[in-house]
Design a protein around this motif. Sequence first.
Motif, PDB file in Angstrom:
ATOM      1  N   TYR A 138       0.813  -1.214   0.000  1.00 47.89           N
ATOM      2  CA  TYR A 138       0.000   0.000   0.000  1.00 47.89           C
ATOM      3  C   TYR A 138       0.850   1.270   0.000  1.00 47.89           C
ATOM      4  O   TYR A 138       1.773   1.412   0.820  1.00 47.89           O
ATOM      5  CB  TYR A 138      -0.897   0.033   1.234  1.00 47.89           C
ATOM      6  CG  TYR A 138      -1.984  -1.006   1.243  1.00 47.89           C
ATOM      7  CD1 TYR A 138      -3.031  -0.965   0.332  1.00 47.89           C
ATOM      8  CD2 TYR A 138      -1.971  -2.039   2.184  1.00 47.89           C
ATOM      9  CE1 TYR A 138      -4.039  -1.920   0.355  1.00 47.89           C
ATOM     10  CE2 TYR A 138      -2.980  -2.993   2.211  1.00 47.89           C
ATOM     11  CZ  TYR A 138      -4.004  -2.927   1.297  1.00 47.89           C
ATOM     12  OH  TYR A 138      -5.000  -3.877   1.314  1.00 47.89           O
ATOM     13  N   TYR A 153      -5.243  -0.693   6.825  1.00 46.37           N
ATOM     14  CA  TYR A 153      -4.640  -1.477   5.749  1.00 46.37           C
ATOM     15  C   TYR A 153      -5.085  -2.932   5.734  1.00 46.37           C
ATOM     16  O   TYR A 153      -4.435  -3.762   5.113  1.00 46.37           O
ATOM     17  CB  TYR A 153      -3.116  -1.360   5.828  1.00 46.37           C
ATOM     18  CG  TYR A 153      -2.651   0.072   5.707  1.00 46.37           C
ATOM     19  CD1 TYR A 153      -2.630   0.715   4.472  1.00 46.37           C
ATOM     20  CD2 TYR A 153      -2.281   0.805   6.832  1.00 46.37           C
ATOM     21  CE1 TYR A 153      -2.229   2.040   4.356  1.00 46.37           C
ATOM     22  CE2 TYR A 153      -1.878   2.122   6.722  1.00 46.37           C
ATOM     23  CZ  TYR A 153      -1.850   2.737   5.486  1.00 46.37           C
ATOM     24  OH  TYR A 153      -1.466   4.053   5.373  1.00 46.37           O
ATOM     25  N   CYS A 155      -8.082  -5.413   4.301  1.00 51.66           N
ATOM     26  CA  CYS A 155      -8.977  -5.313   3.147  1.00 51.66           C
ATOM     27  C   CYS A 155      -9.797  -6.587   3.025  1.00 51.66           C
ATOM     28  O   CYS A 155      -9.260  -7.694   3.152  1.00 51.66           O
ATOM     29  CB  CYS A 155      -8.187  -5.064   1.862  1.00 51.66           C
ATOM     30  SG  CYS A 155      -9.239  -4.750   0.427  1.00 51.66           S
ATOM     31  N   THR A 169     -10.609  -0.560   1.844  1.00 46.54           N
ATOM     32  CA  THR A 169     -10.035  -1.130   3.059  1.00 46.54           C
ATOM     33  C   THR A 169     -11.027  -1.156   4.217  1.00 46.54           C
ATOM     34  O   THR A 169     -12.021  -0.431   4.228  1.00 46.54           O
ATOM     35  CB  THR A 169      -8.761  -0.391   3.487  1.00 46.54           C
ATOM     36  OG1 THR A 169      -9.083   0.927   3.937  1.00 46.54           O
ATOM     37  CG2 THR A 169      -7.752  -0.336   2.355  1.00 46.54           C
ATOM     38  N   PHE A 183      -7.777   2.009  -3.023  1.00 45.49           N
ATOM     39  CA  PHE A 183      -6.506   1.814  -3.710  1.00 45.49           C
ATOM     40  C   PHE A 183      -6.736   1.202  -5.084  1.00 45.49           C
ATOM     41  O   PHE A 183      -7.662   0.410  -5.285  1.00 45.49           O
ATOM     42  CB  PHE A 183      -5.586   0.892  -2.915  1.00 45.49           C
ATOM     43  CG  PHE A 183      -5.035   1.496  -1.656  1.00 45.49           C
ATOM     44  CD1 PHE A 183      -3.867   2.260  -1.688  1.00 45.49           C
ATOM     45  CD2 PHE A 183      -5.666   1.300  -0.436  1.00 45.49           C
ATOM     46  CE1 PHE A 183      -3.341   2.823  -0.529  1.00 45.49           C
ATOM     47  CE2 PHE A 183      -5.153   1.853   0.725  1.00 45.49           C
ATOM     48  CZ  PHE A 183      -3.985   2.621   0.686  1.00 45.49           C
ATOM     49  N   LEU A 196      -3.069   5.121  -3.867  1.00 43.27           N
ATOM     50  CA  LEU A 196      -4.168   5.674  -3.079  1.00 43.27           C
ATOM     51  C   LEU A 196      -4.942   6.675  -3.937  1.00 43.27           C
ATOM     52  O   LEU A 196      -4.389   7.695  -4.359  1.00 43.27           O
ATOM     53  CB  LEU A 196      -3.639   6.356  -1.819  1.00 43.27           C
ATOM     54  CG  LEU A 196      -4.679   6.989  -0.893  1.00 43.27           C
ATOM     55  CD1 LEU A 196      -5.605   5.935  -0.314  1.00 43.27           C
ATOM     56  CD2 LEU A 196      -3.996   7.768   0.226  1.00 43.27           C
TER      57      LEU A 196
END
Length: 288
Positions: A138, A153, A155, A169, A183, A196
């Motif tokens: 990420y 972070y 997901c 996420t 993302f 991002l």
Amino acid sequence: MLRIVILSAFLLSCNPKAQDSSKTDDLKVEFSLPKKLKEVSGIAMSKDKKTIWAIEDQGNKNVVYGLDLQGKQIADILVDNAENSDWEDITADSQGNIYIGDFGNNDNNRQNLSILKLDLKDASQKTTKAIQTTKFHYEGQTEFPPKKSNWLYDCEAFVEFDGNFYLFTKNRSKGFDGTFLVFQVPNKEGDFEAKLIGKLKLSGGYSDAAITSATINSTKDKIILLNHKNIQILTGFAANDFSKTKIQKIPLNHNSQKEAIVFVDDKTLLIADEKDGKNGGNVYKFSF
């Protein structure tokens, strides 16, 4: 009938535009899942719309299960060159290719995140292989794990369109406030930095706003995010920019550990929840 409330979202660079929805039918049980599928984490439709592909998450087999439209198990397909580190969602592209998101990251410390493309043609197969592995990390994550106030972070939700994956996420931060990140990762073999492209915020507590699955319609202009209590409808996004996204929140008036969602057609969703004692373990139909 359900009554819809407007949800506020907060993006990276501007305030989003809230949008009203129309009424919908109530959530209805379509069928119960086979007993062996207690922890379904994702569902996807085959291209011919005759098979529902289902997976389970961490601690379960590296197997894709096929169900017919009445919920009968018709396939049990081993992915023989991949481990189930934490399979959290499954999706299809417009050509019918199937992808598994091995990106569950409850503790925000994994550095082996990936998306697997399967050689999955029909329910008669006994085994399959991952024929493409998209590894990624990420953008913005420099600590594994970061401070608990920034556990953004994990997901459990993704879709594919226009040659890219889009990941949404799951917030596991201390002091949960509904924030989540969007993302973009290219649908290719290789190792990539996930770009991002959005920072949004859903209202309510964890069951209202933690994201557990995603699906996209056939015209690629509507993404549905799943929570335990609600669905969230995303519109107005662009391939490389979610800053103008509008979000609608639709309460389901039903609270369970919902972990999987897929469009059957552009007006109908299937939603699956995990089995918890005497509750859950069902697939529900939801019509707009």
